[in-house]
Write a protein that holds these residues in place. Structure first.
Motif, PDB file in Angstrom:
ATOM      1  N   THR A 163      33.696  38.079  43.492  1.00  0.00           N
ATOM      2  CA  THR A 163      34.525  38.898  43.717  1.00  0.00           C
ATOM      3  C   THR A 163      35.097  39.061  45.156  1.00  0.00           C
ATOM      4  O   THR A 163      36.087  39.640  45.553  1.00  0.00           O
ATOM      5  CB  THR A 163      33.988  40.335  43.244  1.00  0.00           C
ATOM      6  OG1 THR A 163      32.999  40.551  44.006  1.00  0.00           O
ATOM      7  CG2 THR A 163      33.571  40.200  41.854  1.00  0.00           C
ATOM      8  N   LEU A 164      34.233  38.530  46.055  1.00  0.00           N
ATOM      9  CA  LEU A 164      34.814  38.514  47.464  1.00  0.00           C
ATOM     10  C   LEU A 164      35.654  37.562  48.039  1.00  0.00           C
ATOM     11  O   LEU A 164      36.456  37.513  49.158  1.00  0.00           O
ATOM     12  CB  LEU A 164      33.230  38.636  48.255  1.00  0.00           C
ATOM     13  CG  LEU A 164      32.408  39.897  48.023  1.00  0.00           C
ATOM     14  CD1 LEU A 164      31.241  39.881  49.094  1.00  0.00           C
ATOM     15  CD2 LEU A 164      33.041  41.147  48.388  1.00  0.00           C
ATOM     16  N   GLU A 185      33.240  45.913  46.619  1.00  0.00           N
ATOM     17  CA  GLU A 185      34.587  45.404  46.447  1.00  0.00           C
ATOM     18  C   GLU A 185      35.755  45.970  46.889  1.00  0.00           C
ATOM     19  O   GLU A 185      36.761  45.782  47.366  1.00  0.00           O
ATOM     20  CB  GLU A 185      34.672  45.006  44.839  1.00  0.00           C
ATOM     21  CG  GLU A 185      36.104  44.197  44.703  1.00  0.00           C
ATOM     22  CD  GLU A 185      36.306  43.915  43.195  1.00  0.00           C
ATOM     23  OE1 GLU A 185      37.195  43.146  42.864  1.00  0.00           O
ATOM     24  OE2 GLU A 185      35.275  44.186  42.374  1.00  0.00           O
ATOM     25  N   LEU A 225      32.182  36.562  56.469  1.00  0.00           N
ATOM     26  CA  LEU A 225      31.955  36.167  55.064  1.00  0.00           C
ATOM     27  C   LEU A 225      32.129  34.806  54.744  1.00  0.00           C
ATOM     28  O   LEU A 225      31.938  34.437  53.560  1.00  0.00           O
ATOM     29  CB  LEU A 225      32.723  37.397  54.112  1.00  0.00           C
ATOM     30  CG  LEU A 225      32.212  38.688  54.198  1.00  0.00           C
ATOM     31  CD1 LEU A 225      33.057  39.505  53.211  1.00  0.00           C
ATOM     32  CD2 LEU A 225      30.915  38.863  53.588  1.00  0.00           C
ATOM     33  N   TYR A 249      36.175  46.226  50.923  1.00  0.00           N
ATOM     34  CA  TYR A 249      36.673  44.944  51.406  1.00  0.00           C
ATOM     35  C   TYR A 249      37.952  44.816  50.998  1.00  0.00           C
ATOM     36  O   TYR A 249      38.961  44.365  51.861  1.00  0.00           O
ATOM     37  CB  TYR A 249      36.095  43.685  50.701  1.00  0.00           C
ATOM     38  CG  TYR A 249      34.585  43.149  51.609  1.00  0.00           C
ATOM     39  CD1 TYR A 249      34.576  43.133  52.981  1.00  0.00           C
ATOM     40  CD2 TYR A 249      33.491  43.414  50.822  1.00  0.00           C
ATOM     41  CE1 TYR A 249      33.533  43.077  53.598  1.00  0.00           C
ATOM     42  CE2 TYR A 249      32.228  43.146  51.348  1.00  0.00           C
ATOM     43  CZ  TYR A 249      32.380  43.333  53.034  1.00  0.00           C
ATOM     44  OH  TYR A 249      30.966  42.645  53.486  1.00  0.00           O
ATOM     45  N   GLN A 250      38.379  45.538  50.087  1.00  0.00           N
ATOM     46  CA  GLN A 250      39.948  45.439  49.634  1.00  0.00           C
ATOM     47  C   GLN A 250      40.875  46.702  50.594  1.00  0.00           C
ATOM     48  O   GLN A 250      41.706  46.387  50.988  1.00  0.00           O
ATOM     49  CB  GLN A 250      40.188  45.871  48.100  1.00  0.00           C
ATOM     50  CG  GLN A 250      39.847  44.531  47.056  1.00  0.00           C
ATOM     51  CD  GLN A 250      39.857  45.237  45.726  1.00  0.00           C
ATOM     52  OE1 GLN A 250      40.192  46.188  45.405  1.00  0.00           O
ATOM     53  NE2 GLN A 250      39.945  44.104  44.913  1.00  0.00           N
ATOM     54  N   ARG A 253      36.312  39.122  57.439  1.00  0.00           N
ATOM     55  CA  ARG A 253      36.436  37.869  56.862  1.00  0.00           C
ATOM     56  C   ARG A 253      35.760  36.683  57.497  1.00  0.00           C
ATOM     57  O   ARG A 253      35.247  35.786  56.838  1.00  0.00           O
ATOM     58  CB  ARG A 253      38.160  37.682  56.890  1.00  0.00           C
ATOM     59  CG  ARG A 253      38.984  38.424  55.844  1.00  0.00           C
ATOM     60  CD  ARG A 253      40.381  38.119  56.104  1.00  0.00           C
ATOM     61  NE  ARG A 253      40.432  36.395  55.598  1.00  0.00           N
ATOM     62  CZ  ARG A 253      41.496  35.924  55.938  1.00  0.00           C
ATOM     63  NH1 ARG A 253      42.462  36.153  56.736  1.00  0.00           N
ATOM     64  NH2 ARG A 253      41.610  34.730  55.580  1.00  0.00           N
ATOM     65  N   PHE A 296      39.188  38.168  49.297  1.00  0.00           N
ATOM     66  CA  PHE A 296      39.256  38.701  50.434  1.00  0.00           C
ATOM     67  C   PHE A 296      39.270  37.715  51.590  1.00  0.00           C
ATOM     68  O   PHE A 296      39.933  37.692  52.699  1.00  0.00           O
ATOM     69  CB  PHE A 296      38.486  39.973  50.520  1.00  0.00           C
ATOM     70  CG  PHE A 296      38.037  40.131  52.046  1.00  0.00           C
ATOM     71  CD1 PHE A 296      39.056  41.237  52.702  1.00  0.00           C
ATOM     72  CD2 PHE A 296      36.864  40.062  52.581  1.00  0.00           C
ATOM     73  CE1 PHE A 296      38.902  41.613  54.023  1.00  0.00           C
ATOM     74  CE2 PHE A 296      36.793  40.267  53.913  1.00  0.00           C
ATOM     75  CZ  PHE A 296      37.650  41.138  54.707  1.00  0.00           C
TER      76      PHE A 296
END
Length: 963
Positions: free
Chosen positions: A292-293, A258, A273, A261-262, A270, A296
């Protein structure tokens, strides 16, 4: 067995090879196997065309005839593949070591690949079946290998656990084609590995960290699937899409992933995913990771930076394609599969945060959603769908020739014939013609969506350079800057220059990154060039500069206006025509999305389409996120009202139809707000029940609109005059939940909840201002009345003006029975016989009181609504007529609108025909002027010289009828 005669029907070029392989089969297959094949006419008939186009199938069947016999005897060849997991679990029982695991998986893969490819090439399977079967097979084989390896490794290294001792699984995320469940015959599988929490292994003397355990497990899994043995491989595994790419750790825990990706992820990640899916592990744990992803991948705002990001990715792909000479590649080349994917996925990245229905992995499903939301036209969606099917089937058939990973068209005549024949074409040229047709259509749409519309096509470079010079070089040189502005037609060049300078020195511009400032430096000259084409240049530029200052820190909007010059021109035009529209877009930049499609901008949804559109917008929002739902209601309203305003400004709607649309939008939102409030209250307290003549029934509730809402005469900033009613009565009035409420309390809370939904100020503003003072007793009365109490009040305590208000009252939402009961009460009250003289006296008295307190007219200004001879005078004349004549002419009560009532008066000759005509014309003229002023953010007050004829006529009829 004799050679099947259908071999001779194959293309001449394909016959020798397939005949040779058939002879090999006959040489290796037992007599029993051949007999079994002869007894399957469907399979036997399909064999020549299938073997002719797939050497992979033909060679394996010839070399391993028992494989074909097994597929026949099991019936698998004629049935859709399913339940791979069950079959593999049984196979795992026979596995004793990694070598036997690898052999079992490879043999099982070969069997199922032949089965899937045969069904595809024989025409028994749809594209959807083929892609899903291949994807399900991959999922099951990954899961089977992972299960066996995990058990073996825990026996050696212990069980990886969190701080509470709970076992930790390895999560396998699939991306790309496997993630989208669109795997083709010889595709790599793109994977990412993760585990939930840090910790160490339990149950052994020497513990290892979870990280060490899962890296070892991941390495073994990759080797099991990827390693080439005498039996081939299972799947080539590509791990380059993991965090930090090839230099990154093979496995990461959820928190580390997490954080990556942040903080570190790039735009292309992006995109990758979008198709991320849990392919193997305990699904609920994997879904936690995906959740959680999601922020993003899908931004909560409209992210127009996706255009640039995907365009850059495509440029790199094209560069690589050209370098490697892959222009005939049906995946990466012009008009190929990748361009279809990019065309769809750019809208997913832009809008997916706001339209969760677009958060799909399967491309054909995404296309259906894009069509439903009218992001792509039905025609465009259909030809992209057709092209995608054609290209994906071509890709599968191309790879099925020899089970080889390729998307490049063959250059030799033999394989060209195989591919063309498998696709149903008589020769290569016919196939290529159809392929080029699809590729050209795909590339044209891709260019329109992804490629930027060069502003130079819409704007001469000399004009752009002139404004760029002003903005970048001469902004603080008053004399040349003002000269240019005057020359361009600005009336107050000094003020315009000052506003430009103010923008440059504003806090929002000073905080811009270098990339943001570059965008602004491109955009401002484009705005200046568009503004000078408008008749009111000074007003337009000030409105535009205020808008730009408000969005300067939000680069996605600057990008949109640069990427889509037609959207910019549309925006400038609307801001020139309406200060109200300019203010709305400045306050709520999400409205810029509505400008993307000029066809829809001036074509508002029909009233009957609103409920479904709103439901579709809300359908995928979290049920427990009230703020998001309230924001969505507000966004829906602002978008729909913007369409109505644009259509009215363009002359597509009359003022009456405009009000119909605005009232329909309000009604729709009231219905939804009531439904949301009702669901919330009934979940807590149950349904409200009462007894009616000893019969238990559900109590009903309705919302009544008064004034402009009731008369269907709303304007752009009208508030809602509403009254809440219910039909509960009797001795037992209680809800039926675990926690009961008296119905009267329930309905008060329901009304409070509705008012909260309408009036709470969220980041998207308020929905409507609400005025409930027209309820019985006004501010001192109950917020919600029973219909019995309402009836009693109207008969015994209501003033004449309250009966006037009832003329424009309309039930707009709620229980059908309750709404019908209100309408009966309304008609009964308004049908009562009245003394004409007393009616006239009461109306004149009330009109004088209103004028004394509300009329904003002066010696030089006229209040259109409250001034002498204005809107209210017309309304009072009509309402007086209804109160006087409704008893004798009940059809007057069929409508709540003033213009329809005037038509009834003329029909029944209750008013002079000329009076009806002049009052109708004045009323329309006044409302049109009020709408015009509202769109300019101006009060409904004009100079005394305006609308003189209409005012004189209204005053004349007031004197004639009321004095």
């Amino acid at each position: 067995m004799n050679l099947p005669p259908t071999f001779s029907e194959l293309p001449t070029l394909l016959q020798p090879e397939v005949e040779r392989l058939w002879q090999n089969y006959l040489a290796h297959a037992s007599v029993e196997a051949q007999a079994q094949l002869e007894q399957q006419p469907q399979i036997l008939t399909s064999l020549p065309p299938v073997w002719a186009v797939s050497l992979f199938i033909a060679k394996n069947c010839a070399q391993y005839p028992d494989l074909l016999t097994d597929l026949i005897n099991s019936g698998d060849l004629l049935t859709i593949p399913d339940n791979y997991t069950y079959h593999l679990d049984n196979q795992l029982l026979k596995v004793s070591d990694e070598a036997s695991l690898m052999r079992m998986l490879r043999l099982y893969r070969r069997r199922e690949m032949i089965r899937i490819a045969w069904r595809d090439l024989a025409g028994w399977a749809s594209l959807e079946e083929t892609l899903k079967s291949l994807s399900d097979l991959a999922d099951a084989m990954i899961a089977a290998a992972l299960t066996w390896l995990y058990q073996q490794l825990t026996a050696q290294l212990g069980t990886p656990s969190d701080e509470h001792g709970l076992p930790q699984p390895l999560i396998v995320l699939a991306l790309g084609k496997l993630g989208g469940q669109e795997l083709n015959f010889s595709s790599d599988i793109d994977l990412i590995f993760a585990y939930p929490e840090v910790g160490e292994t339990k149950g052994v003397k020497r513990s290892r960290t979870n990280q060490e355990f899962f890296v070892r497990l991941a390495q073994k899994l990759i080797h099991t699937l990827n390693h080439l043995t005498a039996d081939g491989f299972v799947f080539r595994v590509d791990m380059r899409l993991r965090p930090f790419g090839e230099s990154g750790p093979l496995v990461m825990n959820f928190a580390a992933m997490e954080q990556y990706y942040q903080a570190h992820a790039r735009d292309w990640e992006r995109y990758a995913l979008v198709k991320a899916r849990v392919a193997a592990c305990y699904q609920p744990v994997g879904q936690v990771l995906l959740k959680t992803l999601r922020p993003f991948i899908y931004r909560r705002y409209l992210d127009f930076n996706a255009f640039e990001a995907l365009r850059n990715m495509k440029a790199l792909i094209d560069q690589e394609t050209n370098r490697k000479g892959l222009n005939s590649n049906i995946k990466l080349g012009q008009g190929g599969i990748r361009e279809i994917e990019f065309t769809c996925q750019v809208f997913q990245l832009i809008r997916g945060g706001r339209q969760p229905a677009l958060q799909q992995r399967h491309l054909l499903t995404v296309l259906a959603q894009l069509e439903q939301y009218q992001i792509l036209t039905a025609e465009t969606a259909q030809y992209l769908r057709n092209a995608y099917r054609f290209l994906r089937i071509t890709e599968n058939h191309l790879q099925a020739i020899e089970d080889r990973q390729t998307q490049t068209l063959p250059e030799d005549a033999l394989n060209q014939t195989r591919l063309a024949y498998s696709m149903g074409f008589e020769d290569w040229n016919h196939f290529i013609a159809q392929l080029l047709y699809h590729q050209q259509k795909v590339h044209l749409e891709f260019e329109q969506v992804i490629a930027p519309t060069s502003f130079t096509k819409l704007l001469p470079s000399t004009q752009f350079n002139r404004w760029q010079t002003l903005w970048i070089e001469n902004l603080h040189k008053a004399e040349p800057a003002e000269f240019l502005l005057i020359q361009a037609g600005f009336q107050d060049a000094t003020k315009v220059l000052a506003h430009l300078q103010q923008l440059v020195s504003s806090h929002s511009v000073k905080k811009l990154t270098q990339r943001g400032r570059e965008r602004l430096d491109t955009l401002i000259p484009l705005i200046m060039a568009a503004v000078v084409e408008q008749p009111n240049q000074d007003e337009t530029i000030h409105r535009m500069l205020q808008l730009i200052e408000s969005i300067a820190q939000r680069g996605v909007y600057l990008t949109l206006l640069i990427e889509r010059p037609l959207v910019l021109k549309q925006l400038v035009k609307l801001c020139a025509q309406s200060a109200w529209i300019a203010e709305q877009i400045t306050r709520y930049p999400l409205l810029l999305d509505e400008l993307l499609d000029s066809r829809r901008l001036y074509d508002p949804l029909k009233p009957e389409e609103l409920d479904n559109a709103l439901q579709a917008q809300l359908a995928h929002l979290p049920a427990d996120d009230l703020e998001m739902q309230m924001d969505s209601l507000r966004q829906f309203k602002r978008a729909q009202v913007l369409h109505v305003a644009a259509a009215e400004i363009a002359g597509n709607l009359t003022v009456e139809v405009t009000s119909d649309y605005l009232a329909a939008i309000a009604d729709c939102l009231m219905r939804k707000s009531l439904a949301m409030a009702w669901d919330y209250l009934t979940e807590q307290y149950g349904q409200p029940w009462c007894y009616d003549d000893e019969q238990r029934r559900l109590a009903g509730f309705c919302i009544v609109g008064y004034g402009k809402a009731g008369g269907i005469e709303l304007s752009y900033s009208s508030d809602l005059d509403i009254v809440f009613l219910h039909n509960s009565h009797g001795n037992q009035q209680l809800t039926d939940g675990n926690k009961t409420l008296d119905n009267n309390v329930f309905f008060v809370r329901l009304a409070q909840r509705i008012i909260h939904l309408l009036t709470t100020n969220t980041p998207a503003g308020i929905l409507y201002e609400v005025d409930s003072r027209l309820r019985p007793g006004g501010n001192s009365g109950l917020l919600v009345s029973s219909l019995n109490a309402f009836t009693h009040y109207q008969h015994q305590a209501a003033w004449t003006w309250e009966h006037q208000a009832l003329i424009r009252a309309r039930a707009i939402a709620g229980d059908a029975q309750c709404m019908a009961q209100f309408e009966k009460i309304r008609r009964d009250i308004l049908s009562l016989p009245r003394d004409p003289h007393q009616v006239k006296q009461d109306i004149v008295e009330m009109r004088n009181k209103m004028r004394d307190t509300l009329d904003k007219s002066t010696k030089s200004r006229f209040d259109i609504k409250q001034g002498v001879g204005g809107v209210t005078d017309i309304e009072f004349l009509i309402q007086g007529g209804v109160l006087r004549w409704a008893a004798a002419y009940p059809n007057l009560l069929d409508t709540t609108g003033m213009l329809p009532l005037l038509r009834r008066f003329a029909e029944y000759r209750l008013f002079d025909e000329i009076a009806c005509e002049q009052l109708s014309t004045a009323f329309r003229t006044y409302r049109a002027e009020i709408h015009r002023l509202a769109l300019q953010n101006q009060a409904a007050i004009i100079e005394n010289e305006g609308l003189v004829e209409q005012r004189q006529q209204v005053k004349h009829w007031w004197v004639v009828m009321m004095e």
